[in-house]
Motif scaffolding. Structure first.
Motif, PDB file in Angstrom:
ATOM      1  N   UNK A   1       0.781  -1.220  -0.042  1.00  0.00           N
ATOM      2  CA  UNK A   1      -0.003   0.029  -0.012  1.00  0.00           C
ATOM      3  C   UNK A   1       0.689   1.190  -0.051  1.00  0.00           C
ATOM      4  N   UNK A   2       0.669   2.332  -0.764  1.00  0.00           N
ATOM      5  CA  UNK A   2       1.251   3.552  -0.781  1.00  0.00           C
ATOM      6  C   UNK A   2       0.929   4.159   0.441  1.00  0.00           C
ATOM      7  N   UNK A   3       2.202   4.673   1.086  1.00  0.00           N
ATOM      8  CA  UNK A   3       2.074   5.429   2.303  1.00  0.00           C
ATOM      9  C   UNK A   3       1.157   6.557   2.101  1.00  0.00           C
ATOM     10  N   UNK A   4       0.421   7.036   3.116  1.00  0.00           N
ATOM     11  CA  UNK A   4      -0.499   8.224   2.813  1.00  0.00           C
ATOM     12  C   UNK A   4      -1.590   7.996   1.829  1.00  0.00           C
ATOM     13  N   UNK A   5      -2.122   6.781   1.575  1.00  0.00           N
ATOM     14  CA  UNK A   5      -3.015   6.373   0.382  1.00  0.00           C
ATOM     15  C   UNK A   5      -4.311   7.098   0.350  1.00  0.00           C
ATOM     16  N   UNK A   6      -4.792   7.744  -0.487  1.00  0.00           N
ATOM     17  CA  UNK A   6      -6.064   8.423  -0.556  1.00  0.00           C
ATOM     18  C   UNK A   6      -6.071   9.484  -1.456  1.00  0.00           C
ATOM     19  N   UNK A   7      -5.959   9.086  -2.665  1.00  0.00           N
ATOM     20  CA  UNK A   7      -6.019  10.169  -3.911  1.00  0.00           C
ATOM     21  C   UNK A   7      -5.023  11.078  -3.614  1.00  0.00           C
ATOM     22  N   UNK A   8      -5.459  12.513  -4.045  1.00  0.00           N
ATOM     23  CA  UNK A   8      -4.499  13.663  -4.040  1.00  0.00           C
ATOM     24  C   UNK A   8      -4.155  13.924  -2.792  1.00  0.00           C
ATOM     25  N   UNK A   9      -4.863  14.012  -1.829  1.00  0.00           N
ATOM     26  CA  UNK A   9      -4.506  14.519  -0.370  1.00  0.00           C
ATOM     27  C   UNK A   9      -3.373  13.490   0.397  1.00  0.00           C
ATOM     28  N   UNK A  10      -3.616  11.966  -0.039  1.00  0.00           N
ATOM     29  CA  UNK A  10      -2.776  11.003   0.416  1.00  0.00           C
ATOM     30  C   UNK A  10      -1.400  11.059  -0.192  1.00  0.00           C
ATOM     31  N   UNK A  11      -1.456  11.423  -1.589  1.00  0.00           N
ATOM     32  CA  UNK A  11      -0.178  11.754  -2.312  1.00  0.00           C
ATOM     33  C   UNK A  11       0.539  12.605  -1.755  1.00  0.00           C
ATOM     34  N   UNK A  12      -0.014  13.831  -1.738  1.00  0.00           N
ATOM     35  CA  UNK A  12       0.468  15.127  -1.055  1.00  0.00           C
ATOM     36  C   UNK A  12       1.206  14.784   0.316  1.00  0.00           C
ATOM     37  N   UNK A  13       0.422  13.986   1.040  1.00  0.00           N
ATOM     38  CA  UNK A  13       0.783  13.632   2.548  1.00  0.00           C
ATOM     39  C   UNK A  13       2.097  12.882   2.516  1.00  0.00           C
ATOM     40  N   UNK A  14       2.233  11.814   1.463  1.00  0.00           N
ATOM     41  CA  UNK A  14       3.268  11.078   1.244  1.00  0.00           C
ATOM     42  C   UNK A  14       4.516  11.961   0.899  1.00  0.00           C
ATOM     43  N   UNK A  15       4.333  12.913   0.017  1.00  0.00           N
ATOM     44  CA  UNK A  15       5.492  13.759  -0.467  1.00  0.00           C
ATOM     45  C   UNK A  15       6.015  14.474   0.872  1.00  0.00           C
ATOM     46  N   UNK A  16       5.023  15.148   1.640  1.00  0.00           N
ATOM     47  CA  UNK A  16       5.329  15.984   3.006  1.00  0.00           C
ATOM     48  C   UNK A  16       6.101  14.894   3.728  1.00  0.00           C
ATOM     49  N   UNK A  17       5.791  13.646   4.113  1.00  0.00           N
ATOM     50  CA  UNK A  17       6.470  12.963   5.107  1.00  0.00           C
ATOM     51  C   UNK A  17       7.726  12.432   4.465  1.00  0.00           C
ATOM     52  N   UNK A  18       7.855  12.203   3.152  1.00  0.00           N
ATOM     53  CA  UNK A  18       9.187  11.861   2.673  1.00  0.00           C
ATOM     54  C   UNK A  18      10.310  13.120   2.772  1.00  0.00           C
ATOM     55  N   UNK A  19       9.691  14.126   2.193  1.00  0.00           N
ATOM     56  CA  UNK A  19      10.593  15.214   2.294  1.00  0.00           C
ATOM     57  C   UNK A  19      11.066  15.430   3.751  1.00  0.00           C
TER      58      UNK A  19
END
Length: 545
Positions: A1-19
């Motif tokens: 499962x993709x971290x922070x899954x949940x469409x665009x908000x989930x993808x943005x949250x993943x970027x945030x956590x990864x950064x």
């Protein structure tokens, strides 16, 4: 499962956590810029992108920004027709942003949805040291669905937090820049204007306090500057130099700005367009900024890898060195050689055996210590010659929340036994093990132990090595099954000496490897990574958008 899954908000949250998880502890070229870019990226995702994605119906935020003395607070006060953002040298909210909204919209800003790192405080004077905070003001003259944010001058918040003013601005949907006829060439506002262009923010510029006679010329020149900066489409609202009435600008002076701004809250189509534009610009800027951080992370990881290689190569060579020196008889020299000569001249008596044991153990400890300390010096030299290696030096420091590895390494050594103590302890433990390994029935164990220690550290082709082996033979009982035959006795002795030599080699290498692990731990403490998680998150953001 993709971290922070949940469409665009989930993808943005993943970027945030990864950064946020990227560590840039080494002072490499471009590292400061990458750290700043990462802070700004994480902050905007926290303060604007994620809140706007999760709550698209939240009020628009219009940030007023400019250098001190350009009239930001005066404009905010004029729009509400009362002093909601005090200004002047003694203003109680110096260093503190002021957000003005209707009571019905207060819940959007009272919690952690926007600017979660700022404590909410009430209007009015406050004591104590400056700290990150946000003043909430309620005013029903602000249209529903909009908040006005008076952002302090970037220079005025330097003592409170790095990039704090930029963070305030990046949390807004609309940026209103204020400048004056005297200040429009200031560097900080133009830097922020360039950021606005790069992120395609909904932007307006107020040219404030312009003498009436100079207005056409100043406005024309300023408009040319904006066009040259790629901001020619941004509306410019000139405000002539005028007196304030009860601390407020006249209504007609700010009427064009008020209409432009408030229409964006009251017209649903316009409001939606503003939010989509600024959000789209913020999201569109993520890959470029993430690449800056990702490339820096890879450089840091490569540099840390080179520093780790210094440790691996140096201590691997040290392992080979200590084995070769032990096998080559380097232990037998100096005080040990002199003590042996005296003992041999006296006929190898029992009462001199303990001195020989001590001399062998001391010489072994010193040899191992010299190898380990030499490896540490070579490692330090190697680090000093590599990018970022200064962080691992005695006075070095690392950044980005990572402990300074140089002092950390010194602390590791200081907290536990150092090379001298480790080497001495290994030599003593070896003596005990050799004693325990003497065959049952050994007559004079003290004398036999001294001879065996000398034989274990001295090649057989050396006079002392040959003499120690010859003297050792009669005192060591034959192994069961050899029946005392000469070949069997020789094999027994050779095995005993070889076992003692091998045990010493293993213990010496253990000391070297212990020091290798300490130095490797200093590099590992940098906690760098190649930024792959950030790359994957950005790719997912592109697919989700």
């Amino acid at each position: 499962m993709i971290p922070g899954s949940g469409g665009l908000p989930g993808a943005a949250a993943w970027v945030r956590d990864a950064a946020a998880g990227v560590r840039l502890p080494l002072d490499l070229p471009g590292a400061d810029e990458a750290r700043r870019t990462r802070r700004e990226l994480v902050a905007q995702l926290d303060d604007y992108v994620l809140p706007r994605l999760r709550h698209p119906d939240a009020p628009l935020v219009a940030a007023f920004v400019g250098s001190t003395g350009t009239g930001r607070s005066t404009l905010v006060n004029a729009l509400t027709r009362r002093v909601v953002s005090p200004h002047g040298v003694l203003r109680p909210t110096t260093h503190v942003p002021v957000l003005v909204c209707r009571a019905a919209d207060r819940h959007w800003f009272a919690g952690a949805r926007m600017l979660p790192g700022l404590r909410r405080i009430a209007p009015g004077p406050r004591g104590g040291a400056a700290e990150p905070a946000l003043v909430l003001q309620i005013d029903e003259r602000v249209p529903a669905g909009m908040a006005l944010l008076d952002v302090p001058d970037p220079a005025s918040v330097a003592a409170v937090g790095d990039d704090l003013a930029v963070r305030h601005i990046a949390a807004a949907d609309i940026w209103v820049f204020t400048t004056t006829a005297e200040r429009y060439a200031d560097a900080v506002p133009w830097h922020l204007l360039r950021v606005a262009r790069e992120r395609d923010v909904e932007l307006a510029v107020v040219l404030n306090r312009v003498p009436a006679d100079d207005l056409p010329e100043v406005q024309s020149y300023f408009a040319a500057l904006l066009r040259g900066a790629g901001l020619g489409a941004a509306p410019v609202f000139p405000v002539p130099e005028t007196d304030l009435a009860y601390g407020l600008l006249a209504r007609d002076v700010i009427a064009p700005l008020r209409a432009w701004l408030f229409d964006r809250a009251t017209d649903p189509a316009m409001r939606g367009a503003v939010a989509r534009r600024t959000l789209g610009g913020a999201l569109g800027s993520v890959p470029r900024r993430a690449r800056v951080v990702g490339r820096a992370a890879l450089r840091q990881h490569d540099a840390a890898g080179a520093l780790a290689t210094c440790v691996t190569r140096t201590y691997s060579a040290a392992v080979r060195q200590v084995a070769a020196e032990l096998a080559g008889g380097a232990v037998f020299g100096g005080e040990l050689a002199a003590a042996w000569e005296r003992w041999a001249a006296a006929g190898l008596p029992t009462d001199g055996a303990r001195r020989i044991e001590d001399a062998v153990v001391t010489s072994v400890g010193r040899l191992v210590q010299d190898v380990v300390e030499g490896a540490a010096e070579h490692t330090a030299d190697c680090w000093a010659g590599r990018p970022g290696g200064e962080a691992l030096g005695p006075g070095g420091r690392a950044r980005d929340g990572v402990p300074a590895s140089g002092p950390a390494l010194a602390g590791l050594v200081a907290a536990g036994p150092g090379p001298a103590a480790l080497a001495a302890a290994a030599a003593e433990a070896w003596r005990t093990a050799v004693l325990d390994g003497l065959p049952e029935g050994t007559g004079d164990t003290g004398r036999a132990l001294a001879l065996l220690l000398v034989a274990a550290v001295t090649p057989e082709d050396r006079p002392a090595g040959a003499a120690a082996r010859a003297a050792l033979g009669p005192g060591v009982p034959a192994a069961r099954g050899s029946r005392g035959r000469a070949p069997g006795r020789a094999a027994d002795l050779a095995g005993l000496v070889a076992a003692a030599s091998e045990d010493l080699r293993v213990r010496a290498e253990t000391v070297v490897n212990t020091e290798r692990e300490r130095h490797a731990a200093a590099v590992a403490a940098l906690r760098t990574d190649p930024g792959q998680a950030l790359d994957q998150a950005v790719e997912e953001l592109g697919r989700s958008g």
